[in-house]
Design an enzyme around this catalytic site. Structure first.
Site, PDB file in Angstrom:
ATOM      1  N   GLU A  56      -1.721  -0.540   9.454  1.00  0.00           N
ATOM      2  CA  GLU A  56      -0.914  -1.091  10.613  1.00  0.00           C
ATOM      3  C   GLU A  56       0.189   0.030  11.342  1.00  0.00           C
ATOM      4  O   GLU A  56      -0.305   0.239  12.430  1.00  0.00           O
ATOM      5  CB  GLU A  56      -0.171  -2.146  11.158  1.00  0.00           C
ATOM      6  CG  GLU A  56      -0.017  -3.208  12.689  1.00  0.00           C
ATOM      7  CD  GLU A  56       0.092  -3.969  12.049  1.00  0.00           C
ATOM      8  OE1 GLU A  56       1.245  -4.730  14.128  1.00  0.00           O
ATOM      9  OE2 GLU A  56      -0.193  -5.239  11.797  1.00  0.00           O
ATOM     10  N   PHE A  83      -8.203  -6.520  -0.382  1.00  0.00           N
ATOM     11  CA  PHE A  83      -7.837  -6.165  -1.642  1.00  0.00           C
ATOM     12  C   PHE A  83      -8.667  -5.737  -2.987  1.00  0.00           C
ATOM     13  O   PHE A  83      -9.199  -7.004  -2.789  1.00  0.00           O
ATOM     14  CB  PHE A  83      -6.704  -7.346  -1.826  1.00  0.00           C
ATOM     15  CG  PHE A  83      -5.876  -7.334  -0.739  1.00  0.00           C
ATOM     16  CD1 PHE A  83      -4.525  -6.149  -0.332  1.00  0.00           C
ATOM     17  CD2 PHE A  83      -5.975  -8.706  -0.045  1.00  0.00           C
ATOM     18  CE1 PHE A  83      -3.936  -6.497   0.954  1.00  0.00           C
ATOM     19  CE2 PHE A  83      -4.900  -8.833   0.665  1.00  0.00           C
ATOM     20  CZ  PHE A  83      -4.203  -7.505   1.428  1.00  0.00           C
ATOM     21  N   ARG A  85      -8.558  -3.467  -5.632  1.00  0.00           N
ATOM     22  CA  ARG A  85      -7.821  -3.883  -7.137  1.00  0.00           C
ATOM     23  C   ARG A  85      -6.184  -3.322  -6.698  1.00  0.00           C
ATOM     24  O   ARG A  85      -6.319  -2.648  -5.249  1.00  0.00           O
ATOM     25  CB  ARG A  85      -8.242  -1.343  -7.677  1.00  0.00           C
ATOM     26  CG  ARG A  85      -8.132  -1.816  -9.079  1.00  0.00           C
ATOM     27  CD  ARG A  85      -8.617   0.562  -8.682  1.00  0.00           C
ATOM     28  NE  ARG A  85     -10.103   0.207  -8.989  1.00  0.00           N
ATOM     29  CZ  ARG A  85     -11.061   0.347 -10.557  1.00  0.00           C
ATOM     30  NH1 ARG A  85     -10.106  -0.287 -11.154  1.00  0.00           N
ATOM     31  NH2 ARG A  85     -11.885   0.442  -9.670  1.00  0.00           N
TER      32      ARG A  85
END
Length: 143
Positions: A56, A83, A85
């Site tokens: 962001e 997500f 890894r």
């Protein structure tokens, strides 16, 4: 814009988690964050909120720097982070690339990798572009 890179973005929340800008261009912003224990969740992985915050911040910053001359400001509108890894040590590397530049929204894709260059997180970030009003804060990155 004059900015010596790498540049520690020490303002507000970005300064707390240690965001360091490594490249700033019209269509791309890159940054790094050193992994510290304070950034990890109890299982020892970098907390997902850190990744979402990096995405962001760099997408909003890239948009803001481009639209400021037109009297506009930018703010995060949507953050969709996957997500893939975990990262447990070293440095988090992030690169945001603009995919759409609209009048009222910009869309960025942010890839976050580990020190081995493996894709760990993928974010699509939508940034709102609005007219700046009297008293609104203009983004600064040490300029």
């Amino acid at each position: 814009m004059s900015l010596e890179l790498p540049h520690r973005h020490g303002h507000g929340f970005d300064g707390l988690y240690g965001l360091v800008l490594t490249a700033v261009a019209e269509d791309r912003v890159s940054a790094e964050v050193e992994v510290r224990d304070e950034l990890k969740q109890p299982a020892g992985l970098v907390h997902g909120g850190v990744y979402a915050s990096i995405a962001e911040s760099i997408a909003s910053l890239g948009t803001a720097l481009s639209v400021a001359a037109d009297g506009k400001m930018a703010m995060g509108l949507s953050n969709q982070t996957s997500f893939l890894r975990p990262i447990t040590q070293g440095t988090v590397h992030a690169t945001a690339v603009v995919k759409h530049r609209g009048r009222t929204t910009w869309v960025w894709e942010v890839e976050i990798t580990d020190d081995q260059g493996r894709l760990c997180v993928l974010t699509r970030m939508t940034v709102a572009v609005r007219d700046r009003r009297e008293g609104d804060v203009i983004p600064r990155i040490g300029l």
